[in-house]
Write a protein that holds these residues in place. Structure first.
Motif, short mmCIF file in Angstrom:
data_model
loop_
_atom_site.label_atom_id
_atom_site.label_comp_id
_atom_site.label_asym_id
_atom_site.label_seq_id
_atom_site.Cartn_x
_atom_site.Cartn_y
_atom_site.Cartn_z
N HIS A 124 33.22 -11.59 -57.47
CA HIS A 124 34.49 -11.97 -56.85
C HIS A 124 35.38 -10.79 -56.49
O HIS A 124 36.39 -10.95 -55.82
N ARG A 125 35.02 -9.60 -56.96
CA ARG A 125 35.89 -8.46 -56.67
C ARG A 125 35.07 -7.19 -56.67
O ARG A 125 34.21 -6.99 -57.53
N MET A 126 35.33 -6.31 -55.73
CA MET A 126 34.61 -5.06 -55.63
C MET A 126 35.55 -3.91 -55.99
O MET A 126 36.65 -3.79 -55.44
N THR A 127 35.08 -3.04 -56.89
CA THR A 127 35.85 -1.85 -57.24
C THR A 127 35.86 -0.89 -56.06
O THR A 127 34.85 -0.70 -55.39
N SER A 128 36.98 -0.28 -55.78
CA SER A 128 37.09 0.65 -54.66
C SER A 128 36.30 1.92 -54.93
O SER A 128 36.28 2.45 -56.04
N ALA A 129 35.64 2.43 -53.89
CA ALA A 129 34.90 3.68 -54.02
C ALA A 129 35.82 4.88 -53.96
O ALA A 129 35.39 6.01 -54.18
N ASN A 130 37.11 4.67 -53.66
CA ASN A 130 38.05 5.79 -53.48
C ASN A 130 38.87 6.06 -54.73
O ASN A 130 39.76 6.92 -54.70
N THR A 131 38.63 5.36 -55.81
CA THR A 131 39.36 5.58 -57.05
C THR A 131 38.38 5.91 -58.16
O THR A 131 37.17 5.79 -58.00
N ASP A 132 38.94 6.33 -59.30
CA ASP A 132 38.08 6.57 -60.46
C ASP A 132 37.33 5.28 -60.78
O ASP A 132 37.94 4.20 -60.82
N LEU A 133 36.04 5.41 -61.01
CA LEU A 133 35.21 4.23 -61.28
C LEU A 133 35.59 3.64 -62.63
O LEU A 133 35.57 4.33 -63.65
N ALA A 134 35.93 2.36 -62.64
CA ALA A 134 36.31 1.68 -63.88
C ALA A 134 35.07 1.12 -64.56
O ALA A 134 34.32 0.35 -63.96
N LEU A 135 34.84 1.52 -65.81
CA LEU A 135 33.66 1.10 -66.55
C LEU A 135 34.02 0.16 -67.69
O LEU A 135 35.03 0.34 -68.37
N ALA A 136 33.17 -0.84 -67.90
CA ALA A 136 33.22 -1.68 -69.10
C ALA A 136 31.97 -1.35 -69.91
O ALA A 136 30.85 -1.39 -69.38
N VAL A 137 32.14 -1.02 -71.18
CA VAL A 137 31.01 -0.59 -72.01
C VAL A 137 31.14 -1.17 -73.41
O VAL A 137 32.23 -1.55 -73.85
N LEU A 138 30.02 -1.21 -74.10
CA LEU A 138 30.04 -1.60 -75.51
C LEU A 138 30.53 -0.43 -76.35
O LEU A 138 30.45 0.74 -75.95
#
Length: 287
Positions: free
Chosen positions: A171-185
């Motif tokens: 439903h949503r795409m992270t922008s390629a122009n900003t710092d990549l937001a990561l979800a991690v364990l």
């Protein structure tokens, strides 16, 4: 009526699933020359060519492609008969430790199959993180362990290699122009390490936007659209899709999972471990 050796069928399916004689040889723990000999024996029993030259390797003939479904049905019937005969009167307890990757995908069908053939066996399931499960296994609290591979071990029955992929919310795409937001364990986690080290290797800016001790928390973070993550395609489905190509994300390493059986385990544990070792490579991983 001609009888077909189940071992020949297992090798044939290993070729059909792996795509080469070398991968089939690795899967069935035989030499490539032995696998070639087995395929020749199978073709002689079937009376039709199943493999044909294709460049430097081999590929399935039309008859071979058709025979794949027959081979699976024969082996399924063979396995069910074997399990039923061994398990009808068996009792006892099996403790199976598994990461949620498998508990959410392929395990339920296999455990249902085992329960039908071993109706008196008590099955204790421990679903969790690799570190905790491995520690419990090494302390003798778990009979069968299905988790991310740490090191090679003599008690490994199966090694599963699956591609790591970048995943995001549909439903949503992270922008390629900003710092990549990561979800991690939370650490330690092989997927977390792979994501961070891969991005650092290409100097790609990123930030940890969400952390969780569990896959359910990780899934919630990704579904919210606030971040992307790295797993295998077992994590796909219910709103989670491969990350969009426009993010131009780097290639990731291969994830390795292992199936381990405790030394001197009871026969019921051996039966379940054998079923898992035979069937896990054949089952689809994605949702």
């Amino acid at each position: 009526m001609r009888m077909i050796d189940p071992e020949l069928l297992r090798t044939f399916l290993a070729f059909a699933e792996g795509g080469s004689l070398a991968r089939a040889a690795e899967a069935v723990n035989r030499s490539p020359s032995a696998v070639t000999a087995q395929m020749q024996r199978l073709e002689a029993q079937v009376g039709e060519p199943l493999l044909a030259p294709a460049g430097r390797g081999r590929s399935l003939t039309p008859t071979g492609e058709e025979f794949v479904a027959h081979a699976r049905r024969i082996l399924d019937a063979h396995r069910d008969a074997w399990l039923s005969l061994k398990g009808a009167r068996a009792d006892g307890r099996v403790v199976l430790g598994s990461t949620q990757d498998f508990a959410d995908t392929t395990l339920p069908a296999l455990l249902r199959r085992f329960a039908r053939s071993h109706p008196r066996v008590r099955l204790d399931l421990r679903i969790g993180r690799t570190k905790e499960l491995t520690a419990a296994y090494e302390q003798g609290q778990i009979d069968i362990l299905l988790a991310m591979r740490q090191t090679s071990s003599a008690d490994e029955l199966l090694i599963l290699r699956e591609a790591m992929i970048w995943l995001s919310s549909e439903h949503r795409m992270t922008s390629a122009n900003t710092d990549l937001a990561l979800a991690v364990l939370d650490p330690p986690c092989g997927f977390r390490t792979a994501a961070i080290s891969t991005l650092e290797a290409i100097n790609r800016p990123f930030r940890i936007a969400a952390t969780s001790p569990s896959l359910s928390g990780l899934r919630a973070a990704v579904l919210s659209g606030i971040a992307i993550t790295v797993r295998t395609d077992r994590f796909l489905g219910t709103g989670i899709v491969p990350a969009p190509r426009q993010l131009d994300l780097p290639a990731l390493p291969i994830a390795e999972f292992s199936l381990r059986l405790r030394l001197n385990a009871e026969q019921v544990s051996v039966d379940l471990a054998a079923l898992l070792a035979d069937e896990l490579p054949r089952l689809p991983t994605g949702a």
